[in-house]
Scaffold this active site. Structure first.
Site, PDB file in Angstrom:
ATOM      1  CB  SER A 125      10.779 -73.211  37.132  1.00 40.85           C
ATOM      2  OG  SER A 125      11.225 -72.045  37.785  1.00 40.85           O
TER       3      SER A 125
ATOM      4  CE  LYS B  50      14.682 -77.045  33.263  1.00 42.84           C
ATOM      5  NZ  LYS B  50      14.556 -75.615  33.425  1.00 42.84           N
TER       6      LYS B  50
ATOM      7  CG  HIS C 225       9.477 -76.192  33.663  1.00 42.18           C
ATOM      8  ND1 HIS C 225      10.134 -77.288  34.185  1.00 42.18           N
ATOM      9  CD2 HIS C 225      10.185 -75.117  34.052  1.00 42.18           C
ATOM     10  CE1 HIS C 225      11.176 -76.878  34.885  1.00 42.18           C
ATOM     11  NE2 HIS C 225      11.229 -75.562  34.818  1.00 42.18           N
TER      12      HIS C 225
END
Ligand SMILES: *Cc1c(COP(=O)(O)O)cnc(C)c1O
Length: 382
Positions: free
Chosen positions: A174, A233, A202
């Site tokens: 990240s 996200k 992610h």
């Protein structure tokens, strides 16, 4: 009482502040009355403020109300929760999945469910803080291996003995934006009879046409692989999920304390997540635009002469020296209408500006950032 401690943080340039937006999340945001081009959001596809997704959330609120009122095990969840879980299972080609209230809650709930007294966890040294906390909460012994170092991981897997072994890794790291060598990790897990837990926070919506890291590496789901992904996200919504075999998901549902002892996600959020997955399946354009933008930006950043470590994804670190210099660059960018936050210890070992680019950025936004970085290099030789 904490005055001295706070002063200490300030002296070391480590005092943090909460920043409040007065606009929706997006490529352009307003902070304290000032407009910025935003390069600090994980809303990779620009879904957080997308019309269809907002509509879906409103409709579900009107039908189910806002608060869920109880844990999933006490009917806090609606049929939408079930539908989202089925959709995720389909999307990820796994037997089963279960929702969590956040990525943080997922990691701190699932890891202690999978590993306990007498078990061994192998954890990459740059894994996310929520994984570190999940490992701490489990009663298993945690062995940390050097970042993406397969020789080190193999050596540890070979020498350490335990009832159960589990390798835990971020798919995309990240803060550095590099990707774990998942093929090799998978091979090692097979060879040394270990489970594999992937934090795909992610990777979800970004890698493998949105399906995540396993798809990116052309790997198939296996009973010994447990995937965690976030809806907060790239999907622009909120919450997280675990995906895997029917048995492992049932075990997690029965034992994860952050699932059992916490109120279910509101239906409007579930509906937004459903809508986001449908959008990804229907239209490849946002993911393509994200990667086009990422290519354009990394090229410009290298041209500007900045070290972006080993970034392979829309997360691009910019090294600018110590905390003070990094803050100075962040401030310079802010004066040029660009919001790109400095990340400092203890979040990372080495300070950096963490740039995240999204599908919502225009060519002009990206050019403005690159131009500002070039100017900054010239004026202060950062
Ligand atoms: C952001 C993040 C999480 C936490 O997810 P939230 O939904 O924001 O709680 C977990 N793991 C990684 C790698 C992350 O980047």
């Amino acid at each position: 009482m904490f005055e001295e401690e706070l002063k200490g943080l300030k002296r070391k340039n480590l005092l943090r502040r909460v920043v409040s937006r007065t606009s929706p999340q997006g490529a352009l945001i307003t902070l304290q009355g000032k407009k910025f081009i935003n390069f600090s959001s994980n809303d990779y596809l620009g879904f957080a403020n997308r019309h269809e997704i907002i509509e879906a959330a409103i409709k579900a609120s009107e039908r189910y109300g806002v608060g869920a009122g109880a844990s999933r095990l006490l009917a806090g969840g609606s049929d939408l929760h079930k539908e989202l879980e089925e959709r995720i299972s389909q999307f990820k080609s796994v037997e089963s999945s279960v929702l969590f209230n956040s990525g943080y809650a997922a990691n701190t709930g699932i890891i202690p469910s999978l590993a306990s007294d007498g078990d061994l966890i192998f954890s990459d040294e740059l894994n996310h803080a929520s994984i570190v906390d999940g490992c701490r909460l489990s009663k298993a012994k945690t062995v940390v291996y050097r970042h993406r170092d397969m020789f080190h991981l193999e050596k540890l897997l070979k020498t350490e003995k335990a009832r159960r072994k589990i390798v835990v890794t971020d798919s995309v790291f990240s803060m550095d934006g590099d990707i774990c060598p998942l093929n090799e990790i998978g091979e090692l897990c097979k060879m040394y009879d270990s489970l594999l837990y992937i934090d795909d926070a992610h990777g979800t919506g970004v890698l493998g046409n949105g399906k995540g890291a396993l798809a990116h590496f052309g790997m198939r789901p296996e009973p010994w692989i447990i995937q965690m992904g976030t809806l907060s996200k790239a999907l622009g919504s909120f919450g997280a999920f675990a995906a895997g075999s029917r048995d492992v998901i049932e075990w997690i549902t029965n034992t994860s304390r952050t699932l059992i002892f916490s109120t279910a996600l509101p239906s409007c959020i579930i509906s937004a997540s459903l809508s986001a997955i449908l959008l990804i399946e229907k239209d490849p354009a946002p993911i393509k635009k994200l990667w086009d933008n990422r290519g354009r930006l990394i090229e410009g950043i290298r041209e500007a002469g900045y070290d972006s470590l080993e970034s392979e994804t829309p997360i691009i670190p910019l090294k600018a020296g110590d905390s003070k210099k990094t803050l100075r660059l962040s401030h310079f960018l802010s004066e040029n209408g660009i919001y790109a936050a400095a990340i400092r210890p203890p979040s990372v070992r080495e300070p950096r500006i963490r740039i995240t680019v999204s599908a919502a950025h225009t060519r002009r936004h990206i050019r403005l950032l690159i131009d500002a970085l070039k100017r900054s290099k010239k004026t202060r030789d950062n």
